[in-house]
Design a protein around this motif. Structure first.
Motif, mmCIF file in Angstrom:
data_model
loop_
_atom_site.group_PDB
_atom_site.id
_atom_site.type_symbol
_atom_site.label_atom_id
_atom_site.label_comp_id
_atom_site.label_asym_id
_atom_site.label_seq_id
_atom_site.Cartn_x
_atom_site.Cartn_y
_atom_site.Cartn_z
ATOM 1 N N SER A 46 -20.701 -48.457 -11.130
ATOM 2 C CA SER A 46 -21.837 -47.649 -11.477
ATOM 3 C C SER A 46 -22.991 -48.279 -11.132
ATOM 4 O O SER A 46 -23.002 -49.527 -10.688
ATOM 5 C CB SER A 46 -21.634 -47.536 -12.932
ATOM 6 N N SER A 47 -24.022 -48.030 -11.731
ATOM 7 C CA SER A 47 -25.359 -48.643 -11.425
ATOM 8 C C SER A 47 -25.395 -50.155 -12.206
ATOM 9 O O SER A 47 -26.118 -50.987 -11.664
ATOM 10 C CB SER A 47 -26.650 -47.870 -12.129
ATOM 11 N N ASN A 90 -29.584 -53.191 -13.197
ATOM 12 C CA ASN A 90 -28.894 -52.154 -12.406
ATOM 13 C C ASN A 90 -29.197 -52.403 -10.845
ATOM 14 O O ASN A 90 -30.150 -53.143 -10.516
ATOM 15 C CB ASN A 90 -29.532 -50.816 -12.839
ATOM 16 N N ALA A 91 -28.147 -52.074 -10.159
ATOM 17 C CA ALA A 91 -28.163 -52.339 -8.742
ATOM 18 C C ALA A 91 -29.285 -51.970 -7.898
ATOM 19 O O ALA A 91 -29.605 -52.402 -7.041
ATOM 20 C CB ALA A 91 -26.731 -51.621 -7.983
ATOM 21 N N GLU A 92 -29.832 -50.548 -8.368
ATOM 22 C CA GLU A 92 -30.986 -50.028 -7.699
ATOM 23 C C GLU A 92 -32.247 -50.986 -7.587
ATOM 24 O O GLU A 92 -33.077 -50.900 -6.786
ATOM 25 C CB GLU A 92 -31.432 -48.808 -8.266
ATOM 26 N N ILE A 121 -25.874 -39.711 -10.012
ATOM 27 C CA ILE A 121 -25.060 -39.162 -11.248
ATOM 28 C C ILE A 121 -25.920 -38.587 -12.200
ATOM 29 O O ILE A 121 -26.977 -39.190 -12.855
ATOM 30 C CB ILE A 121 -24.314 -40.263 -11.882
ATOM 31 N N SER A 122 -25.990 -37.128 -12.594
ATOM 32 C CA SER A 122 -26.730 -36.487 -13.525
ATOM 33 C C SER A 122 -26.387 -36.818 -14.879
ATOM 34 O O SER A 122 -25.299 -37.258 -15.063
ATOM 35 C CB SER A 122 -26.952 -35.065 -13.225
ATOM 36 N N ILE A 123 -27.252 -36.728 -15.753
ATOM 37 C CA ILE A 123 -26.973 -36.759 -17.112
ATOM 38 C C ILE A 123 -25.692 -35.942 -17.423
ATOM 39 O O ILE A 123 -24.544 -36.559 -18.243
ATOM 40 C CB ILE A 123 -27.994 -36.540 -18.124
ATOM 41 N N GLU A 124 -25.564 -34.602 -17.129
ATOM 42 C CA GLU A 124 -24.532 -33.832 -17.374
ATOM 43 C C GLU A 124 -23.157 -34.355 -16.644
ATOM 44 O O GLU A 124 -22.146 -34.362 -17.536
ATOM 45 C CB GLU A 124 -24.883 -32.574 -16.809
ATOM 46 N N PHE A 138 -23.411 -43.664 -8.395
ATOM 47 C CA PHE A 138 -22.162 -44.306 -8.012
ATOM 48 C C PHE A 138 -22.866 -45.186 -7.101
ATOM 49 O O PHE A 138 -23.570 -44.766 -6.000
ATOM 50 C CB PHE A 138 -21.229 -43.286 -7.356
ATOM 51 N N VAL A 139 -22.638 -46.358 -6.974
ATOM 52 C CA VAL A 139 -23.063 -47.320 -6.379
ATOM 53 C C VAL A 139 -21.895 -47.773 -5.205
ATOM 54 O O VAL A 139 -20.818 -48.178 -5.572
ATOM 55 C CB VAL A 139 -23.304 -48.446 -6.832
#
Length: 415
Positions: free
Chosen positions: A154-155, A49-51, A69-72, A265-266
């Protein structure tokens, strides 16, 4: 786990059927031989993942910020994708889907998406302002801000399975094809009087034209990854099977441990990159063991002519700057490079820099480009002393056979 062992494990995996979308980079996996194998696979995927690597690379990759981005919120986007797929099964045409936009979704999903858009747009504007300031525009107008393009993924991955759904895809494709045909015609005329010829000059004109069509498709698909507002981002995330799969993987990890959820969101600075100058590298035990042309079903004359130059440029960059910065990262990974050209006011290239686009998991589910995870396992596990560099040296004779029906349809319309 060695690559050969992991390949055996993945060979026992059952793949979930997914609406004929041919995406090699991350199948939905079920039926592993053990929960431990599932966990190991998922950990390796999420490590890319980008992080995990953007800050380590710093200025060796593109300027990046994040919007959580939350799980919800991820569940809302996933539900929107499921609604989109249901709408497609009603034999709704692409034009109808495009005209309906967000209206194909239930009211609850529309409301949820609107809330996501509101917070995302703030982050996009921040990146737009940074981009404009780097261009020397310190007090941009609203029009300049709105017109500034950025890239959002996305990540883990980008929604690169969606550009073909854009209204202007065929327009950009046709413009690029006309340009390439004109250049090819001029090149053929100028080289006809020369005694030297490349392998491409012996190819059937029809086959060569199909190669130009494929180059144009890839250009259009890359160009349409740029976005200007948050609704474009959300629309593409809701259309993308890749994003849907990645969220499902992240959901699974969060069920094991809620603290595992780290999706964003990247948001990245947009560069006009040339698809032919993208390359995929395979790193094993922190050594670049293999390098491949990224868009490997296309033949590019420039890559053939400048193969040694491109290899030396990337190899030196990896060993001198990329590898030292990733010394505390995983020892094995797949890295995508791009050569960024800088031009003067006369549009003459004055310098070239190697940049890292992204890092991918060192797994057989990552596209091997011109390498096979099974047949080339010795190379990918670093058994050779030297880095093996592969490019396409001849035009692919059966280009259409390598394409999905959607891509083939676009090529056939131009015949």
């Amino acid at each position: 786990m060695a690559l050969s062992q992991l390949s055996n494990v993945l060979g026992q995996v059952k793949l979930k059927k997914t609406n004929n979308i041919e995406d090699k980079s991350a199948p939905k996996l079920t039926g592993y031989v053990s929960e431990t194998d599932v966990q190991k696979y998922q950990e390796v995927v999420l490590e890319a993942n980008a992080e995990r690597w953007v800050d380590l690379l710093g200025d060796l990759t593109f300027l990046t910020t994040y919007c959580s981005i939350s799980i919800e919120e991820a569940k809302i986007i996933s539900k929107a994708y499921e609604e989109y797929e249901l709408e497609k099964k009603k034999e709704t045409t692409l034009e109808e889907l495009q005209s309906k936009g967000i209206k194909i979704h239930s009211e609850t999903i529309q409301q949820g998406l609107t809330q996501i858009v509101d917070k995302l747009q703030i982050k996009l504007n921040e990146m737009k302002l940074i981009t404009l300031r780097r261009q020397g525009i310190n007090e941009p107008t609203q029009e300049q801000i709105a017109a500034t393009s950025i890239f959002v993924k996305s990540s883990s991955r980008s929604p690169k399975d969606t550009p073909i759904l854009e209204k202007n895809f065929q327009q950009i494709y046709k413009q690029k094809l006309d340009q390439l045909r004109s250049q090819s015609s001029s090149s053929s005329s100028s080289s006809s009087s020369s005694s030297s010829s490349s392998s491409s000059s012996h190819a059937n004109p029809k086959i060569m034209d199909n190669n130009l069509k494929l180059q144009s498709l890839l250009f259009a698909a890359t160009d349409l990854l740029r976005v200007n507002n948050a609704w474009q981002v959300i629309e593409r995330f809701c259309w993308s099977e890749r994003i849907y799969q990645d969220f499902n993987l992240a959901f699974t990890q969060s069920e094991v441990n809620p603290s595992n959820w780290h999706e964003n969101f990247v948001i990245r600075q947009w560069f006009d990159l040339r698809p032919e100058l993208e390359f995929r590298g395979f790193v094993f035990n922190q050594r670049l063991v293999a390098l491949s042309q990224y868009n490997h079903i296309c033949y590019y004359e420039e890559i053939v002519q400048r193969k040694d130059h491109f290899f030396n440029l990337i190899n030196e960059s990896f060993n001198n700057v990329v590898k030292p910065r990733l010394q505390n990262y995983c020892p094995n990974y797949v890295v995508d490079f791009v050569i960024v050209e800088f031009k003067n006011e006369h549009k003459i290239v004055t310098s070239e820099n190697v940049m890292v686009i992204e890092i991918n998991p060192f797994l057989p589910s990552t596209d091997g480009a011109l390498f096979s995870w099974n047949n080339d396992s010795a190379i990918l596990e670093g058994k050779n002393d030297e880095t093996i560099f592969r490019i396409r040296t001849v035009v692919e004779l059966s280009v259409k056979a390598l394409l999905t029906l959607e891509w083939r349809h676009i090529i056939d319309k131009d015949d």
